[in-house]
Design an enzyme around this catalytic site. Structure first.
Site, PDB file in Angstrom:
ATOM      1  N   ASN A  25      -2.622  -5.169  -1.762  1.00 52.12           N
ATOM      2  CA  ASN A  25      -2.942  -5.758  -3.063  1.00 52.12           C
ATOM      3  C   ASN A  25      -1.958  -6.904  -3.273  1.00 52.12           C
ATOM      4  OD1 ASN A  25      -0.636  -5.053  -4.847  1.00 52.12           O
ATOM      5  ND2 ASN A  25      -1.243  -2.937  -4.424  1.00 52.12           N
ATOM      6  N   ARG A 140     -11.753  -0.931  -4.438  1.00 52.58           N
ATOM      7  CA  ARG A 140     -11.445   0.308  -3.721  1.00 52.58           C
ATOM      8  C   ARG A 140     -12.605   1.298  -3.720  1.00 52.58           C
ATOM      9  NH1 ARG A 140      -5.736   0.560  -3.179  1.00 52.58           N
ATOM     10  NH2 ARG A 140      -5.077  -1.601  -3.018  1.00 52.58           N
ATOM     11  N   HIS A 169      -7.332  -1.872  -9.228  1.00 52.76           N
ATOM     12  CA  HIS A 169      -7.566  -0.505  -9.718  1.00 52.76           C
ATOM     13  C   HIS A 169      -7.787  -0.577 -11.227  1.00 52.76           C
ATOM     14  CE1 HIS A 169      -5.461   2.489  -6.690  1.00 52.76           C
ATOM     15  NE2 HIS A 169      -6.752   2.407  -6.454  1.00 52.76           N
ATOM     16  N   CYS A 263       0.271   4.980 -12.290  1.00 54.35           N
ATOM     17  CA  CYS A 263       0.007   5.198 -10.853  1.00 54.35           C
ATOM     18  C   CYS A 263       0.893   6.294 -10.268  1.00 54.35           C
ATOM     19  CB  CYS A 263       0.251   3.927 -10.052  1.00 54.35           C
ATOM     20  SG  CYS A 263      -0.522   2.462 -10.712  1.00 54.35           S
TER      21      CYS A 263
HETATM   22  N1  ARG Z   1       0.235  -0.098  -3.026  1.00 56.55           N
HETATM   23  C1  ARG Z   1      -0.688   0.796  -3.633  1.00 56.55           C
HETATM   24  C2  ARG Z   1      -2.095   0.388  -3.296  1.00 56.55           C
HETATM   25  O1  ARG Z   1      -2.375  -0.785  -3.246  1.00 56.55           O
HETATM   26  C3  ARG Z   1      -0.502   0.853  -5.111  1.00 56.55           C
HETATM   27  C4  ARG Z   1      -1.359   1.868  -5.790  1.00 56.55           C
HETATM   28  C5  ARG Z   1      -1.100   1.954  -7.259  1.00 56.55           C
HETATM   29  N2  ARG Z   1      -1.958   2.887  -7.910  1.00 56.55           N
HETATM   30  C6  ARG Z   1      -2.694   2.658  -8.989  1.00 56.55           C
HETATM   31  N3  ARG Z   1      -3.269   3.711  -9.546  1.00 56.55           N
HETATM   32  N4  ARG Z   1      -2.919   1.467  -9.461  1.00 56.55           N
HETATM   33  O2  ARG Z   1      -2.935   1.191  -3.046  1.00 56.55           O
END
Ligand code: ARG
Length: 283
Positions: A25, A140, A169, A263
């Site tokens: 991300n 995602r 997200h 998160c």
């Molecule tokens: N580096 C992780 C990813 O890109 C961060 C996830 C963060 N989680 C969230 N619920 N936004 O998957």
């Protein structure tokens, strides 16, 4: 190991191997994390939750999975001690599931895995609000996965299209405070999703560019308290205006991986919303 009740619990992963090793991300800055700072920030988050009366369950991190600290993404509570296990989109994160799967089983949970062709990243992508499931689509999770997942829950679904890479997200750009109030970052969503939200939410309030980039939307509602990344005074004031108390924490090391307070926090029943601040006093 089995405990008698799942209420008022959250699950967090001790960040003993938290790093940024890859970029999936736009927030991720490879090699940028200070491990000691991260651990101190995480310990403080745990103690804030404990002060709020939550029982904090802890899973240890496996060294091969630097993003395993993001416990919200791992699964969704289907009912008392029943979890729908996530399936990560990126190969870098796929191995995290096994460790959470084992943790849930060891702690007396029934675990429902998803078939390999479906993607879901738990509370990162799906939020319960009123009698709806709100699911973020685009980066995602896809519509096909979301539609199949929705069948597991007996609820109406609001599918929202995420439009910008930074808001990969749903929990980076939308936060439901209670049944009437939802905060969101308008530019993160497609025009039709904005209209959909406007037609459903009585008080739909925008989070501005600066605060959304400081993970303001990634706050956690615990009863009548909102736990929020520090430096989001505008959102904090608005939340207080609705009768909530704000507790600020600093999880900036984790923001270097694209994650904030929400998160880091897996819901085991402690975050289930009720109707308004006044009905939620439990301290
Ligand atoms: N580096 C992780 C990813 O890109 C961060 C996830 C963060 N989680 C969230 N619920 N936004 O998957």
């Amino acid at each position: 190991m089995k405990k008698s009740t799942a209420h008022h619990q959250v699950l967090l992963c001790r960040p003993n191997h938290f790093r940024v090793d890859y970029q999936i991300n736009p927030w991720m800055q490879v090699g940028s994390v200070d491990p000691q700072k991260a651990l101190a920030q995480w310990n403080n988050l745990v103690s804030q939750y404990q002060k709020l009366g939550l029982e904090v369950e802890i899973i240890e991190q496996n060294e091969k999975y630097p993003d395993m600290v993001f416990a919200a993404d791992q699964g969704l509570l289907l009912g008392d001690r029943s979890i729908l296990l996530s399936n990560f989109k990126h190969p870098e994160r796929r191995g995290e599931g096994e460790f959470y799967h084992n943790w849930y089983l060891d702690h007396g949970y029934k675990v429902t895995p998803l078939t390999q062709d479906l993607y879901l990243e738990g509370g990162g992508e799906l939020q319960r609000w009123r009698n709806y499931l709100i699911i973020g689509l685009g980066f995602r999770t896809d519509l096909r996965s979301a539609q199949k997942i929705a069948k597991v829950f007996d609820k109406e679904v609001l599918y929202l299209e995420l439009d910008k890479q930074q808001f990969y997200h749903l929990d980076t750009c939308l936060m439901a405070l209670n049944k009437d109030v939802v905060f969101y970052h308008r530019e993160a969503f497609s025009a039709s999703s904005v209209r959909e939200l406007q037609s459903k939410v009585p008080h739909l309030i925008e989070i501005d560019d600066t605060e959304v980039a400081n993970f303001a939307a990634n706050s956690v509602v615990v009863g009548s308290t909102v736990v929020m990344q520090e430096g989001n005074s505008h959102l904090a004031r608005q939340v207080e205006g609705f009768g909530y108390r704000v507790v600020t924490v600093d999880v900036r090391e984790f923001m270097k991986a694209g994650g904030g307070v929400h998160c880091l926090t897996g819901d085991l029943g402690g975050l289930t919303q009720s109707d308004s601040a006044s009905q939620k006093q439990r301290q």
